[in-house]
Scaffold this active site. Structure first.
Site, short mmCIF file in Angstrom:
data_model
loop_
_atom_site.label_atom_id
_atom_site.label_comp_id
_atom_site.label_asym_id
_atom_site.label_seq_id
_atom_site.Cartn_x
_atom_site.Cartn_y
_atom_site.Cartn_z
CB CYS A 23 -5.28 3.51 3.16
SG CYS A 23 -3.91 3.07 4.27
CB CYS A 82 -32.42 33.42 2.01
SG CYS A 82 -31.38 32.01 2.50
CB CYS A 138 -11.42 34.19 -20.45
SG CYS A 138 -10.24 32.94 -19.94
CB CYS A 167 -9.21 32.11 -16.45
SG CYS A 167 -8.54 33.74 -16.85
CB CYS A 217 -3.28 34.78 -8.91
SG CYS A 217 -3.24 33.12 -9.62
CB CYS A 247 -0.92 -0.02 1.22
SG CYS A 247 -1.95 1.46 1.37
CG HIS A 256 -34.32 46.08 -7.40
ND1 HIS A 256 -34.95 45.96 -8.60
CD2 HIS A 256 -33.15 45.37 -7.53
CE1 HIS A 256 -34.23 45.21 -9.42
NE2 HIS A 256 -33.11 44.84 -8.78
CB CYS A 284 -15.90 28.18 -7.06
SG CYS A 284 -17.53 28.48 -6.33
CB CYS A 341 -4.59 -1.41 2.20
SG CYS A 341 -4.49 -0.06 3.39
#
Length: 1046
Positions: A707, A799, A883, A880, A867, A681, A818, A872, A704
């Site tokens: 595990c 909600c 895009c 990305c 970056c 293992c 609104h 998420c 195994c």
């Protein structure tokens, strides 16, 4: 001049080519005739078949006539062998050409009746011995045409030589006379005419000069040289036939050479200029004398064409009855029976020649047909009985009634029964007074007719008694035996009344014989177990009703059956005899009775409720352990059981029985089994058998069972659903939706067996939430990050978890302003009337146009700077932020050469445009007439960027303001976030940045998106770049997932 051997090889080569290839049969016959006429002995002429041995072994008889008869049978067999070879060399071979059946009557009567017939079939290729015949081996698809043609050619040549020898026209008969000495011995009653003593006209042939070089060409000197030949030839030729061919009658007699010649032989023989002056005298053929034909003493079987003697009723070869009526009497001169010129096949109805034995189309043997009826002189009927009398062809019983079936054997009549003739009206006759006549003595009955009548009466009576016995459950053997012992009238009554006493008498006689003998042969002591009535009855029937013989026969049968049971392992004679008595003398029934005590312990263990005792590997009886392994674990062979036992008894290998059995079922290789039983293992580094290891379908790793269970239990309880990957290589790539669905469908089956019930229910709950996220009606709460399905059509959503409201379309917290406004109208009102929103300026704009997960649509009020790789927190989808294209390690693009974690970005993605200077981005917006902000909003803190972004602080991530220094003319933002603001405007208006690419950027973009870079003829750098720019903008579109919010 070529030798005879060279001529033989040339003729053989030409004939083999004609036979093995589709050609004319005349060419084959010409080649065979040439080979047959070459003056060479059979041992030299025949290469494949042992012709000399076949002729010697199949020739017999004391004189020439008997020897020629045996050669005729050999010639017939060679004719059948020739047809087998011709069928194999033909392009249209029969359907069943691969086999030769021994039960074929033609084969038995011809090929199988001679020595060397099967050897020729082996030369053809029929080398595989079958129970009912010969066949080609299974690996042979087609016969060896060349070899079959060579063997067939030699068979045809030998048959032609034998036919010539039988007819007496063989040009070199001395070769066969050396092999068969009886050919030179004449019959006692054979007469030789004076004309047959003449010199053969063949003395001038060329082969004589080669064989006899010292012989003169004169007539007187040639006579001794060929005395043996002429004697052998003319003993078989009639004195009235031609001296050369021996077939046709002589038409002329040459006075010079003393030869009797037919017309054709006379023309050919005297066409030689040296014999043109010979004088011939016409010969008138003598009339045949009225002698009885030899055919009257024999008859030919119409089924297999074997000639039998007149005394034989059944055929000597096929054992079928004689179909022809009795031969005519010797006093009468019989008319010559008509010859059969053709016969019709019973299978395919094709009309064949009378000389052929097999049908030319279907190759089936000629079936038994009724021979032609020999016409006889009409005789007046006696007492009106001869018209209705006929002889059965099966049992030879003479029937006296015009019925269609035999009265004795009840088989159909071969020819239709004669229809009764219509009686003629009495003719007017003048009456005369009767004269006194002396009374005649009663006619004596013909002995043959009396025998037939008695045979019919006895047969019919026996049949009637047998039928009555069958109705009462009595076998025909019992009826017949009872009639032999004296029950003449009512055998069934005698069997019911007297047979039990006879059987008891036989049992008593057998018991007395056992006591007097004191023991049987082979040390089998009897006397204690008497015979049963069934054994006595069987012996009584075998002995024909003789009680003493039946007693001795019963004891012999008993001892033989006891020895048979002893050979099967039952050595107790008393037990064997008792079992035979109980089973009525049947060995099978006695065997069942003897085996029943041995199976008693097995039956008790099989039907008991106690568990099966464990297998003791260290049991001293090795065969006992192997039998237990075969019975319990259903191993494929005894050798596998011994392999299991040897592996378990190895002290250095701590294997369990179940693991070893499962490994041995997979393979019999000891090294492979050891590798299967010793898997390490990679997590706990312990050694386990292969059956205790588990692996996922997405990779080749195996861990195994302990595990595996621990890893997925922790992943289900504490981690996200997308963390349930291989603990060794972290495969598969969760970002691939198709791969994700197939992976979780197989993972569900594995986790169902190894996880605890509550953990497995939690896994199913998370898997259900993962599927609900992709539903278009699924919404995330902007207050508490709770997800649920919303089916309503109102913008305001409450909600179910925190009871707060938000907009179902723009996902912003719900405000009273609104109500009645669309999301764009509410955003415009807020920008014009909300001081807090105005104070935030572009920082609020970047927050409202934050990051939205393309997988679960969860929104983050964060900037895209820094970056571009975003993960998420809700669904663990990696993408990305510029895009929305996924990040993955296993790329689905065929031309991609990048390894590791990466994404494919379009040219208008922030990933590429963030490296442009703000002035260059502003120039792109100015080119397309898009306005942008350069001044900070009033009331905001100057010099510091207030955009909220995600930062890493130790082991966790936090959301806080950027805090970087802002530059003048950048609307109060830092350069990084100001570039993000300008790129969001470019993406919102779908502006293509390609027109501002430099030459190097254009070439790099063309290579990245697989655009052809070849330069045209006479094209300078400017024209080349213009064409590449146009092709790039036309062939490669902008990103379809890039956020386009304005």
């Amino acid at each position: 001049m070529a030798t005879w051997s060279d001529q033989l090889e040339e003729a053989r080569h030409q004939a083999e080519l004609s036979l093995s290839t589709p050609g004319s049969s005349q060419e084959v016959r010409a080649g065979v005739s040439t080979m047959a006429n070459i003056p060479l002995p059979p041992s030299t002429k025949y290469r494949y078949i042992a012709a000399e041995t076949m002729v010697r072994e199949n020739s017999g008889g004391r004189n020439r006539k008997e020897a020629l008869g045996s050669l005729q049978r050999l010639s017939t067999a060679l004719n059948i062998l020739e047809k087998y070879g011709s069928n194999l060399t033909s392009s249209n071979r029969p359907k069943y050409w691969r086999t030769v059946k021994h039960n074929n009557p033609v084969f038995r009567a011809t090929v199988d009746a001679i020595h060397g017939g099967r050897a020729v079939l082996c030369l053809y290729g029929y080398t595989n011995q079958q129970p009912d015949g010969l066949s080609f081996p299974d690996d042979i698809v087609e016969p060896d045409i060349a070899k079959v043609a060579s063997v067939t050619l030699e068979v045809m040549t030998l048959r032609m030589e034998l036919d010539s020898l039988i007819k007496g026209v063989h040009p070199h008969a001395e070769f066969f006379e050396r092999i068969i000495p009886s050919l030179t011995q004449k019959e006692d009653d054979e007469e030789i005419t004076s004309d047959s003593a003449g010199v053969s006209p063949l003395s001038d042939r060329a082969w004589e000069k080669q064989l006899l070089p010292t012989a003169s060409h004169s007539q007187s000197k040639d006579l001794p040289a060929f005395s043996s030949f002429t004697t052998a030839m003319h003993t078989a030729v009639s004195a009235d036939n031609c001296s050369i061919c021996g077939i046709f009658p002589a038409a002329s007699r040459c006075t010079t050479c003393a030869q009797r010649l037919c017309g054709e032989c006379d023309r050919l023989y005297h066409s030689n200029p040296a014999r043109a002056t010979h004088s011939r005298i016409s010969v008138v053929p003598a009339r045949p004398s009225k002698t009885h034909s030899a055919a009257l003493a024999t008859w030919q079987c119409s089924y297999c064409t074997t000639v039998n003697t007149l005394q034989q009723v059944l055929c000597e070869t096929c054992e079928r009855p004689r179909l022809a009526p009795a031969a005519p009497s010797v006093q009468e001169e019989p008319l010559q029976p008509p010859t059969i010129t053709e016969w019709q096949c019973k299978s395919c109805t094709v009309v064949n020649a009378s000389s052929s034995i097999l049908c030319e189309v279907c190759e089936r043997p000629r079936l038994a047909t009724r021979p032609p009826i020999t016409p006889s002189r009409p005789t007046p009927p006696t007492a009106g009985m001869l018209d209705s009398q006929w002889v059965c062809q099966f049992c030879t019983y003479a029937n006296h009634t015009p019925s269609s079936r035999c009265e004795m054997c009840d088989l159909p009549r071969s020819d239709p029964a004669p229809s009764p003739s219509k009686p003629l009206p009495p003719s007017p006759v003048k009456e005369f007074p009767s004269l006194p006549v002396k009374p005649r003595a009663p006619p004596t009955e013909d002995p043959e007719a009396k025998r037939q009548r008695l045979m019919q009466e006895e047969g019919l009576a026996l049949i009637q008694m047998i039928r009555e016995g069958e109705m009462k459950g009595v076998t025909p053997e019992e009826v017949y035996t009872s009639l032999q012992v004296g029950a003449s009238s009512a055998p069934c009554v005698w069997l019911r009344a007297e047979l039990p006493h006879r059987l008891d008498e036989i049992c008593a006689m057998a018991a007395s014989s056992q006591h007097s003998a004191g023991g049987g042969p082979d040390g089998l002591k009897g006397g204690a177990v008497p015979l049963s009535r069934a054994e006595a009855k069987h012996a009584w029937l075998t002995a024909g009703g003789d009680c003493e013989r039946a007693a001795r026969q019963a004891l012999r049968d008993r001892r033989a059956k006891v020895r048979e049971l002893a050979s099967l392992g039952y050595a107790d004679p008393a037990a064997c005899e008792e079992a035979l008595r109980q089973s009525g003398g049947e060995v099978r029934g006695a065997l069942v009775l003897l085996q029943r005590p041995l199976l008693e312990t097995f039956h008790k263990r099989m039907w008991s409720d106690e568990p099966e005792p464990p297998i003791d590997i260290n049991h001293p009886d090795k065969q006992h352990v192997c039998r237990r392994l075969l019975a319990v674990y259903d191993l494929p062979s005894w050798g596998r059981c011994e392999l299991v036992l040897s592996l378990l008894r190895d002290p250095t290998a701590p294997y369990t029985l179940e693991d070893v059995v499962q490994a041995v079922r997979e393979s019999h290789d000891r090294d492979f089994i050891r590798r299967v039983l010793t898997k390490e293992c990679p997590i706990c580094l312990s050694v386990f058998p292969h059956s205790k290891m588990q692996s996922l379908t997405s990779c080749q790793c195996s861990v195994c069972s302990g595990c595996f269970k621990q890893h997925f239990t922790i992943a289900v309880r504490d981690k996200h659903i997308r963390d349930m990957v291989c603990p060794v290589c972290w495969e598969p790539d969760i970002n691939d939706p198709e791969h994700l669905n197939s992976y979780f469908s197989t993972l569900d089956i594995q986790l169902r067996e190894c996880l605890e019930p509550e953990v497995y229910e939690l896994f199913h709950k998370k898997l259900t939430e993962q599927a609900l996220i992709k539903d278009p009606k699924f919404l995330w709460c902007s207050h508490c990050s709770y997800g649920f399905i919303y089916d309503g059509d109102q913008l305001k959503v409450t909600c179910l978890q925190c009871r707060n409201s938000f907009c179902a379309q723009c996902k912003k917290p719900w405000e009273a302003q609104h109500t009645g406004l669309s999301c764009e109208q509410f955003q415009l009102w807020k920008r014009e009337n909300d001081p807090e929103y105005q104070r935030q300026g572009l920082a609020g704009y970047l927050r409202d146009n934050g990051i939205t997960c393309p997988n679960c649509r969860f929104q983050y009020a964060l900037a895209r700077g820094g970056c571009m790789h975003f993960s998420c927190s809700q669904c663990r989808y990696q993408f990305c932020s510029g895009c929305n294209n996924p990040f993955h390690t296993t790329c689905a693009v065929a031309q991609c050469t990048v390894t590791g974690l990466h994404a494919h970005h379009p040219r208008d993605c922030l990933f590429y445009l963030r490296d442009w200077e703000p002035a260059r981005l502003q120039a792109l917006l100015q080119k397309y007439g898009v306005n942008y902000n350069t001044d900070p909003p009033p009331g905001t803190q100057t010099g510091v960027c207030g955009v909220i972004e995600q930062k890493d602080e130790g082991a966790r991530q936090t959301d806080s303001a950027c805090g970087a220094q802002s530059q003048p003319g950048q609307a109060g933002l830092c350069e990084k976030h100001y570039r993000e603001y300008l790129v969001s405007l470019i993406n919102g208006h779908s502006i293509d940045p390609a027109p501002l690419f430099t030459a190097n950027e254009l070439l790099l973009a063309c290579r990245r998106y697989q655009v052809e870079l070849s330069r045209g003829e006479g094209e300078d750098d400017r024209m080349h770049c213009t064409r590449l720019l146009k092709k790039l903008m036309e062939d490669v579109p902008l990103g379809d997932k890039v956020p386009r919010k304005k």
